[in-house]
Design an enzyme around this catalytic site. Sequence first.
Site, mmCIF file in Angstrom:
data_model
loop_
_atom_site.group_PDB
_atom_site.id
_atom_site.type_symbol
_atom_site.label_atom_id
_atom_site.label_comp_id
_atom_site.label_asym_id
_atom_site.label_seq_id
_atom_site.Cartn_x
_atom_site.Cartn_y
_atom_site.Cartn_z
ATOM 1 N N ASN A 72 0.852 -1.193 0.000
ATOM 2 C CA ASN A 72 0.000 0.000 0.000
ATOM 3 C C ASN A 72 0.883 1.236 0.000
ATOM 4 O OD1 ASN A 72 -1.870 2.017 0.458
ATOM 5 N ND2 ASN A 72 -2.531 1.251 2.457
ATOM 6 N N ARG A 73 0.721 2.088 -1.021
ATOM 7 C CA ARG A 73 1.620 3.245 -1.087
ATOM 8 C C ARG A 73 1.080 4.460 -0.337
ATOM 9 N NH1 ARG A 73 3.579 5.343 -5.484
ATOM 10 N NH2 ARG A 73 2.440 7.245 -5.860
ATOM 11 N N ASP A 74 0.035 4.296 0.452
ATOM 12 C CA ASP A 74 -0.549 5.483 1.083
ATOM 13 C C ASP A 74 -0.943 5.257 2.546
ATOM 14 O OD1 ASP A 74 -1.119 8.159 0.750
ATOM 15 O OD2 ASP A 74 -3.188 7.842 0.153
ATOM 16 N N THR A 75 -0.148 4.442 3.259
ATOM 17 C CA THR A 75 -0.468 4.231 4.671
ATOM 18 C C THR A 75 0.147 5.352 5.490
ATOM 19 O OG1 THR A 75 -0.050 1.918 4.175
ATOM 20 C CG2 THR A 75 -0.671 2.427 6.420
#
Length: 353
Positions: free
Chosen positions: A203-206
């Site tokens: 996940n690139r947006d945690t």
Amino acid sequence: MNRRIAVPERLAQRVTATFGDAGRRWVAEVPDVAAAVADRWALRLGDPFPEGTHALVLPAVRPDGARAVLKLPLRDGENDAEAFALRAYDGDGAVRLYGHDPATGAMLIEQAEPGDPLLTHPDMAAAFAIACGLVLRLRRPAPPGFAFPSMRSLLAGWVAQWTQLALELRVTGDPDRAAPLTAALRLARRQLRHYREAGVLINRDTHLRNIVAAGREPWLVIDPKPVVGPPAYEAGLPVLLMLGAEPTPDAADAVIEQVAAGLRHDPAEVRDWALLRAVENMTWNRGGSGSQTGFQAVSARQAAVLMRRYDADPWALPGPDTRRKTEMADVERRRSWPPPANSVTGSRHEVRR
Ligand SMILES: Nc1ncnc2c1ncn2[C@@H]1O[C@H](COP(=O)(O)OP(=O)(O)OP(=O)(O)O)[C@@H](O)[C@H]1O
Ligand SMILES: [Mg+2]
């Protein structure tokens, strides 16, 4: 029957500033999309959450009285994958997906309550540990049936874009910007050369606004931006968020150690991905409006600090294949060296377009 939804002013401004005409169109059309989807799923809609960046997000009540969230994204090629990631997580550390309309991108999602972001946690060390735990837990094999964005194609895109940009910077003679870009380009090419797809969903947006307080688990991830790629990529974003707007080399070393320990990666690998992410942010939406310059300027400062441990020759483009003969001949013709004084001074703390 729901009353017509008003798009929050800040969301409208942000979307328009970032996406121009496409953003204006979306702001004009999204209330109708909300009404149509609410009709179809028989939802009662509440007032939008104020925090959305590229999506209209509203609390919704389903016909059986269950509370949910309706999310209507401005589709950008990246967020289509969000629904498929939520489905893959299946409620394990993340909110559940109740429904997805591929035609509009609309998602009906479990509402996390009370929904306070992890960012408001009084103990940041505890918040960091919670976030790391969730990042590790959410990693899993990418399920079949949907082509998630792949790190391989992200890397290939960066190499193409950054090579072009590095060549342009040779022309304008801007070593402060060229140095981190060149270092990141070298890293991206190396990553690509040795790339082995392990098929892991990451996940690139945690970040701490995308983890919210919930009931069935204390904290749940919302708003995933999935990629299939190397898990260490996930370490880049937390490093940059913890480094903040006034990064220093010492702070970078400390943060890299902390993130490496929290996410169980090698610190050198974490630094690589943090630099790649900083340069990705610095070059994000280059064609977009000026409203991104603040973000890009901060990213440039972070990149400048992170690249200090790498080869600092700003003009040494990696690999002979990046120096296509005609391009280089053109560049050499126009290049002025040494660069004019005003292109060196003043460029450290701002990104010039
Ligand atoms: N499932 C949920 N439960 C509770 N609150 C939610 C939920 N989904 C979203 N929210 C609230 O709405 C806000 C915006 O939602 P979200 O983070 O999904 O949108 P966004 O950041 O605009 O998305 P994107 O990054 O895709 O543009 C969140 O910060 C949170 O306050
Ligand atoms: Mg969000």
